[in-house]
Write an enzyme that holds these catalytic residues in place. Structure first.
Site, PDB file in Angstrom:
ATOM      1  N   ASP A   1       0.815  -1.226   0.000  1.00  0.00           N
ATOM      2  CA  ASP A   1       0.000   0.000   0.000  1.00  0.00           C
ATOM      3  C   ASP A   1       0.848   1.276   0.000  1.00  0.00           C
ATOM      4  O   ASP A   1       0.669   2.160   0.840  1.00  0.00           O
ATOM      5  CB  ASP A   1      -0.944   0.035   1.212  1.00  0.00           C
ATOM      6  CG  ASP A   1      -1.767  -1.229   1.355  1.00  0.00           C
ATOM      7  OD1 ASP A   1      -2.087  -1.842   0.325  1.00  0.00           O
ATOM      8  OD2 ASP A   1      -2.067  -1.613   2.499  1.00  0.00           O
TER       9      ASP A   1
ATOM     10  N   GLU B   1     -11.051   0.750  -4.341  1.00  0.00           N
ATOM     11  CA  GLU B   1     -10.464   1.143  -3.057  1.00  0.00           C
ATOM     12  C   GLU B   1      -9.213   1.978  -3.337  1.00  0.00           C
ATOM     13  O   GLU B   1      -8.922   2.348  -4.470  1.00  0.00           O
ATOM     14  CB  GLU B   1     -10.113  -0.110  -2.247  1.00  0.00           C
ATOM     15  CG  GLU B   1      -9.199  -1.062  -2.992  1.00  0.00           C
ATOM     16  CD  GLU B   1      -8.983  -2.387  -2.270  1.00  0.00           C
ATOM     17  OE1 GLU B   1      -9.109  -2.426  -1.041  1.00  0.00           O
ATOM     18  OE2 GLU B   1      -8.681  -3.379  -2.952  1.00  0.00           O
TER      19      GLU B   1
END
Length: 533
Positions: free
Chosen positions: A14, A195
């Site tokens: 991430d 997302e």
């Protein structure tokens, strides 16, 4: 310049990147590992150094009780008005997506927080709770001075898509709170699982970058643009900007969840998460890692890879030979834990380890089982390669069978191999391996014990792709005693899992001590040596 991907090997997912002057800073998620969030620094995008783990106080974060692969998700790093800003999710409940084999209610707890600091390696503020409507928060600082929080919207209702789109809401940084109404600005594309939002402004367009397709083999970086912040957003005409979906021969797999940064020369770079599967088992034992590559803005105003093929690349520039293997030995002579190591969940490290109780040694206090979700004494580091070895010298005198300490290869509470010392019924000291594996409904096995005499003992593990072996030897011995079993290293991976559980981290290798009698029997470790082969 030569860049070898991944730029951050081992569990580092991430990525969020920002440039301040000539300095690049890159934040990655840490999930249930403490302290929270890793921030690396670079001047050239090729060589990176860990400079901060900003969430380190109990007033900032307490991960005790967070399930496996929950905790700190998708931290977003930005810079505005002379301060660094970090927003992140603390996941307290993951839940299951099915009930009795059918789609049901999926209740999850996602709490989004904001912290800031005037220095990347400074003392970050206590957190401000922003919302709990979904995960993957990100801040966008517009050129009019206003700041906006984006996150995906979680829809728990039966029959819904769970991923309810990307929402935006204004953040009043002076007041420390969200203002106005949240609005859904993008529903996503047919890939689904929308997302990881990031927003940029360029040439009068708002460019929205999201992750789609789920964080496995269908993962992708997707972009859309609009003339106003609230849209409507037009998806990229080519489809994903970068993906390894349906491309099994791509050098990096699971590519997605990206973020953009502009270099001083005006070039744009995309950093993104990726996975490197083992060649035989096709499992990613190192978890999700971070890669980067240059991109181009075309005349139509859309971003593309340099070749226009949306493929990840493993090397930028001309490189010869293999990456230099890492060989790191940490002697516990300092007052702080060496930078490579983290522990699990608790914001009170003094309850689980000490570097001063016995100078020159790391003392672990026997706590709960190493599969606990609360307080376990387990200190570990990330392996970075498919072939490596690690060893440690352990001084430990257990007094009953409920006490154990040793060397652990750990993914989470449902999958680990733990070479430990304990005692038998006659008081004899034994070495054996406890394996907890994600097979059937969960399997626990203990290897045949090996008698070990008194005094310090060196423990060793060697990992070669799917194979893992343990050895022991007394401090004054030259030869290793190898345990006869060969263990499955590939079961410590995202892909090997019990049904319905999240698996978003990666393998760690380190030291652990448990005392199920509750007496806190300590174990002392003289050094930890990690070397790639």
């Amino acid at each position: 310049m030569i860049i070898r991907n991944p730029i951050l090997r081992g569990f580092n997912p991430d990525p969020s990147i920002v440039r301040v002057g000539a300095d690049y800073y890159l934040a990655t998620s840490t999930f249930e590992w403490f302290p929270g969030v890793q921030i690396h620094h670079s001047r050239d995008l090729a060589d990176w150094r860990l400079v901060a783990r900003p969430l380190h106080r109990a007033t900032q974060i307490d991960l005790r009780g967070d399930p496996d692969s929950c905790g700190v998700w998708a931290a977003d790093l930005s810079h505005a008005d002379g301060r660094f800003h970090l927003v992140y999710t603390d996941v307290k409940r993951y839940g299951r997506t099915t009930v009795g084999g059918a789609a049901g209610v999926s209740l999850r707890d996602f709490h989004n927080y904001w912290v800031s600091s005037d220095r990347i390696d400074g003392d970050w503020s206590d957190p401000v709770h922003l919302n709990s409507s979904g995960f993957d928060p990100a801040l966008f600082h517009d050129d009019d001075g206003r700041s906006w929080l984006l996150n995906m919207l979680w829809d728990h209702r039966p029959g819904r898509g769970r991923f309810g789109g990307i929402v935006a809401q204004e953040l009043d940084r002076a007041a420390g709170r969200l203002i106005g109404e949240r609005r859904v600005i993008f529903d996503g594309t047919e890939l689904g699982f929308t997302e990881g939002p990031h927003l940029y402004k360029r040439d009068g367009w708002y460019h929205l970058l999201v992750a789609e397709g789920g964080t496995e083999r269908n993962h992708a970086v997707v972009m859309a643009r609009a003339r106003t912040l609230f849209g409507p957003y037009e998806p990229h005409p080519d489809g994903p900007v970068l993906t390894a979906k349906d491309r099994p021969h791509a050098p990096l797999q699971r590519t997605g969840h990206g973020d953009l940064v502009d270099a001083p020369d005006g070039t744009t770079w995309l950093t993104y998460l990726c996975g490197r599967p083992l060649p035989a088992s096709d499992r990613c034992v190192l978890g999700r890692e971070t890669a980067i590559q240059p991109m181009r803005w075309d005349e139509d105003g859309w971003l593309r890879t340099l070749n226009g093929d949306a493929l990840p690349v493993d090397t930028i520039g001309t490189a010869t030979g293999a990456r230099a293997p890492v060989c790191e030995r940490d002697d516990f002579t300092g007052a702080v834990l060496p930078h490579a190591f983290q522990w699990l969940r608790t914001p009170y490290p003094e309850q689980i380890f000490s570097l001063t109780a016995r100078p020159g040694w790391l003392r672990l206090h026997g706590r709960e089982t190493i599969g606990s979700h609360f307080t376990q004494a387990l200190v570990a580091r990330r392996p970075l390669a498919f072939r490596y070895a690690a060893e440690t010298l352990l001084d430990y005198a257990p007094t009953n069978f409920q006490q154990a300490a040793g060397l652990v290869c750990y993914y989470n509470a449902t999958k680990f191999h733990f070479l430990h010392l304990t005692v038998g019924d006659a008081g004899e000291r034994l070495a054996q391996v406890l394996s907890v594996l994600p097979l059937d409904e969960g399997v626990s096995t203990v290897s045949a014990p090996v008698a070990v005499g008194a005094g310090p003992v060196t423990l060793r593990v060697e990992v070669d792709h799917e194979r893992l072996r343990f050895a022991v030897r007394a401090e004054d011995e030259a030869e290793w005693t190898w345990l006869p079993e060969t263990f499955a290293a590939d079961l410590l991976s995202d892909e090997a899992t019990l049904p319905g559980l999240p698996n978003f981290t990666g393998t760690f290798i380190g030291m652990a001590c448990q005392d199920m009698a509750g007496t806190g029997q300590p174990a002392d470790f003289r050094y930890f040596h990690y070397l790639e082969e």
